[in-house]
Design a protein around this motif. Structure first.
Motif, mmCIF file in Angstrom:
data_model
loop_
_atom_site.group_PDB
_atom_site.id
_atom_site.type_symbol
_atom_site.label_atom_id
_atom_site.label_comp_id
_atom_site.label_asym_id
_atom_site.label_seq_id
_atom_site.Cartn_x
_atom_site.Cartn_y
_atom_site.Cartn_z
ATOM 1 N N ARG A 1 -9.020 0.982 -1.602
ATOM 2 C CA ARG A 1 -9.919 0.718 -0.467
ATOM 3 C C ARG A 1 -9.531 0.741 0.890
ATOM 4 N NH1 ARG A 1 -15.141 1.186 -1.338
ATOM 5 N NH2 ARG A 1 -15.627 -0.157 0.488
ATOM 6 N N GLY A 2 -8.043 0.833 0.962
ATOM 7 C CA GLY A 2 -7.315 0.606 2.241
ATOM 8 C C GLY A 2 -6.923 -0.663 2.784
ATOM 9 N N ALA A 3 -6.001 -0.807 3.565
ATOM 10 C CA ALA A 3 -5.500 -2.093 3.917
ATOM 11 C C ALA A 3 -6.469 -2.784 4.622
ATOM 12 C CB ALA A 3 -4.179 -1.964 4.888
ATOM 13 N N ARG A 4 -7.002 -2.078 5.688
ATOM 14 C CA ARG A 4 -7.959 -2.824 6.544
ATOM 15 C C ARG A 4 -9.255 -3.631 5.670
ATOM 16 N NH1 ARG A 4 -9.168 1.018 9.312
ATOM 17 N NH2 ARG A 4 -7.439 0.450 11.239
ATOM 18 N N VAL B 1 0.911 -1.419 -0.139
ATOM 19 C CA VAL B 1 0.016 0.032 0.030
ATOM 20 C C VAL B 1 0.902 1.233 -0.016
ATOM 21 C CG1 VAL B 1 -1.570 1.588 1.364
ATOM 22 C CG2 VAL B 1 -2.065 -1.034 1.042
ATOM 23 N N VAL B 2 1.941 1.347 0.980
ATOM 24 C CA VAL B 2 2.855 2.392 1.117
ATOM 25 C C VAL B 2 3.488 2.761 -0.054
ATOM 26 C CG1 VAL B 2 4.575 3.776 2.481
ATOM 27 C CG2 VAL B 2 2.477 2.538 3.549
ATOM 28 N N ALA B 3 4.172 1.767 -0.560
ATOM 29 C CA ALA B 3 5.145 1.817 -1.864
ATOM 30 C C ALA B 3 4.192 2.022 -3.018
ATOM 31 C CB ALA B 3 5.843 0.455 -1.938
ATOM 32 N N TRP C 1 -5.911 -13.588 9.435
ATOM 33 C CA TRP C 1 -6.975 -12.953 10.406
ATOM 34 C C TRP C 1 -6.125 -11.867 11.130
ATOM 35 C CZ3 TRP C 1 -12.060 -12.514 11.340
ATOM 36 C CH2 TRP C 1 -12.365 -12.367 12.539
ATOM 37 N N PRO C 2 -4.944 -12.019 11.634
ATOM 38 C CA PRO C 2 -4.408 -11.047 12.425
ATOM 39 C C PRO C 2 -4.096 -9.815 11.902
ATOM 40 C CG PRO C 2 -3.234 -13.102 12.614
ATOM 41 C CD PRO C 2 -4.329 -13.222 11.351
ATOM 42 N N TYR C 3 -4.357 -9.618 10.466
ATOM 43 C CA TYR C 3 -4.189 -8.319 9.852
ATOM 44 C C TYR C 3 -5.428 -7.530 9.524
ATOM 45 C CZ TYR C 3 0.408 -10.732 9.191
ATOM 46 O OH TYR C 3 1.398 -11.324 9.510
ATOM 47 N N ARG C 4 -6.600 -8.287 10.240
ATOM 48 C CA ARG C 4 -7.758 -7.541 9.649
ATOM 49 C C ARG C 4 -8.044 -6.286 10.231
ATOM 50 N NH1 ARG C 4 -7.950 -10.273 14.228
ATOM 51 N NH2 ARG C 4 -9.094 -9.685 16.080
ATOM 52 N N SER C 5 -7.324 -5.567 11.276
ATOM 53 C CA SER C 5 -7.405 -4.130 11.407
ATOM 54 C C SER C 5 -6.498 -3.402 11.233
ATOM 55 C CB SER C 5 -8.040 -4.045 12.918
ATOM 56 O OG SER C 5 -9.144 -4.758 13.308
ATOM 57 N N ILE C 6 -5.438 -3.798 10.408
ATOM 58 C CA ILE C 6 -4.099 -3.313 10.167
ATOM 59 C C ILE C 6 -4.388 -1.899 9.328
ATOM 60 C CG2 ILE C 6 -3.894 -4.032 7.663
ATOM 61 C CD1 ILE C 6 -0.653 -4.710 8.542
ATOM 62 N N ALA C 7 -3.775 -1.036 9.945
ATOM 63 C CA ALA C 7 -3.644 0.511 9.348
ATOM 64 C C ALA C 7 -2.865 0.232 8.030
ATOM 65 C CB ALA C 7 -3.317 1.578 10.415
ATOM 66 N N ASP C 8 -2.909 1.301 7.121
ATOM 67 C CA ASP C 8 -2.483 1.531 6.022
ATOM 68 C C ASP C 8 -0.811 1.918 6.404
ATOM 69 O OD1 ASP C 8 -4.839 1.330 4.900
ATOM 70 O OD2 ASP C 8 -4.766 3.334 3.795
ATOM 71 N N ALA C 9 -0.538 2.581 7.177
ATOM 72 C CA ALA C 9 0.754 3.108 7.541
ATOM 73 C C ALA C 9 1.667 1.786 7.974
ATOM 74 C CB ALA C 9 0.782 3.970 8.710
ATOM 75 N N ASP C 10 0.676 0.822 8.401
ATOM 76 C CA ASP C 10 1.549 -0.581 9.015
ATOM 77 C C ASP C 10 1.509 -1.722 8.031
ATOM 78 O OD1 ASP C 10 2.260 0.788 11.330
ATOM 79 O OD2 ASP C 10 0.142 0.248 12.367
ATOM 80 N N ALA D 1 -10.527 -9.960 1.498
ATOM 81 C CA ALA D 1 -9.701 -11.281 1.198
ATOM 82 C C ALA D 1 -10.177 -12.396 2.092
ATOM 83 C CB ALA D 1 -8.221 -11.232 1.597
ATOM 84 N N LEU D 2 -10.535 -12.169 3.513
ATOM 85 C CA LEU D 2 -11.165 -13.097 4.126
ATOM 86 C C LEU D 2 -12.578 -13.567 3.821
ATOM 87 C CD1 LEU D 2 -10.131 -11.582 7.649
ATOM 88 C CD2 LEU D 2 -9.262 -13.694 7.021
ATOM 89 N N ALA D 3 -13.340 -12.771 3.212
ATOM 90 C CA ALA D 3 -14.532 -13.002 2.848
ATOM 91 C C ALA D 3 -14.295 -13.843 1.638
ATOM 92 C CB ALA D 3 -15.140 -11.840 2.565
ATOM 93 N N CYS D 4 -13.375 -13.738 0.615
ATOM 94 C CA CYS D 4 -13.347 -14.460 -0.523
ATOM 95 C C CYS D 4 -12.894 -15.569 -0.121
ATOM 96 C CB CYS D 4 -12.320 -13.727 -1.431
ATOM 97 S SG CYS D 4 -13.207 -12.342 -2.200
ATOM 98 N N TYR D 5 -11.958 -16.031 0.945
ATOM 99 C CA TYR D 5 -11.204 -17.199 1.053
ATOM 100 C C TYR D 5 -12.516 -18.154 1.712
ATOM 101 C CZ TYR D 5 -6.589 -16.371 0.722
ATOM 102 O OH TYR D 5 -4.866 -16.045 0.198
ATOM 103 N N ALA D 6 -13.201 -17.470 2.506
ATOM 104 C CA ALA D 6 -14.387 -18.081 3.060
ATOM 105 C C ALA D 6 -15.411 -18.676 2.215
ATOM 106 C CB ALA D 6 -15.124 -17.357 4.291
ATOM 107 N N ALA D 7 -15.883 -17.730 1.213
ATOM 108 C CA ALA D 7 -16.710 -18.027 -0.080
ATOM 109 C C ALA D 7 -16.081 -19.193 -0.795
ATOM 110 C CB ALA D 7 -16.762 -16.927 -0.912
#
Length: 291
Positions: A206-209, A191-193, A248-257, A215-221
């Protein structure tokens, strides 16, 4: 440049770690339909093993050169930063290496197989190359990337004259959803690069989060779609669980991170090997059941 140096850069550009991801779907689809080992299987598998990947990734590395220079992740399995002197060589090598394989496949195929193969190669080229450059069109980037990986399977099925049943369509849909999810998650780490380089993607739009959750929704589908396949296909639904656990651990990741998602992406590369092995066992089981 010396021939050895050129060959090494072309090899890196083709992403050997990913060769199996396109050759295997074709080979599995073709042989499970024909139940034969023939010349077309060998040539088609070799085509999707090396030339197809050199074209897909080599063209990408040429047209992504400026942004790759700014991206510390690039190099090796994550993509080559090609010497400028290699750009013309890479494009020519990508085309010329494909020609004899495509000529053979056209000779043995039907009009429908020509259409599928042509579409597959169209998306290989214009994912990265102008004027379309689909990789910079949010959502289309993930869809096109998915096409790269499930279209060899569709081509194998069409070339082998498979009968399209609802369970088979569900299988291809699951594969396509897996591809969309995988591309979307892979885009998060850049995202940043990408924003600094002025490159658009589903993640920059759409942003990282949001993209991780997509992606999680598509894997589940994809897992849900596998439940509609022929036995023992539904067992493969559990194969999405390691991907869900990884993402899953990245579900709330901020764009900067977002660059932190690279750790998850490295696990993803290994998960593909495990999933491929598990799918092989299921295919062998299916072959025995339908023999």
């Amino acid at each position: 440049m010396r021939a050895g140096a050129v060959a090494r850069q072309l090899l890196v550009a083709s992403r050997p770690v990913s060769w199996i991801n396109t050759a295997y779907p074709f080979a599995a689809a073709y042989v499970m339909t024909t139940r034969e080992l023939d010349l077309t299987l060998v040539i088609g598998t070799l085509f999707f093993l090396v030339p197809y990947n050199l074209a897909m990734y080599g063209i990408n590395d040429v047209f992504d050169y400026e942004s790759d220079l700014r991206n510390p992740r690039k190099g090796g399995a994550h993509g080559a930063v090609l010497d400028r002197r290699m750009h013309r060589v890479t494009l020519w090598a990508s085309a010329l290496l494909c020609v004899p394989f495509v000529a053979y496949l056209l000779a043995v195929g039907s009009a429908l197989s020509w259409l599928v193969l042509g579409a597959s190669l169209f998306f290989v080229v214009f994912y990265s190359a102008p004027p379309l450059r689909l990789k910079e069109r949010p959502f289309l980037d993930s869809v096109t990337s998915s096409i790269h990986f499930f279209s060899p399977a569709v081509y194998g099925l069409v070339l082998a004259d498979a009968t399209w049943t609802p369970p088979l369509v569900a299988l291809i849909a699951a594969f396509a959803l897996w591809g969309v999810a995988s591309h979307a998650f892979g885009a998060v780490q850049d995202v940043v690069a990408d924003r600094e380089a002025g490159i658009a993607s589903i993640a920059t739009a759409r942003g990282a989060r949001w993209t991780v959750r997509f992606a999680l929704a598509c894997y589940a589908a994809a897992g849900a779609a596998m439940l509609a396949t022929t036995w023992p296909g539904p067992i493969a639904a559990v194969l999405v669980l390691p991907y869900l656990v990884t993402v899953w651990p990245y579900r709330s990741i901020a764009d900067a991170d977002a660059a932190a998602a690279t750790t998850g992406w490295r696990r993803f590369l290994w998960l593909n090997q495990f999933s491929g092995f598990a799918v092989t066992l299921l295919l062998i089981w299916y072959a025995f059941l339908t023999a």
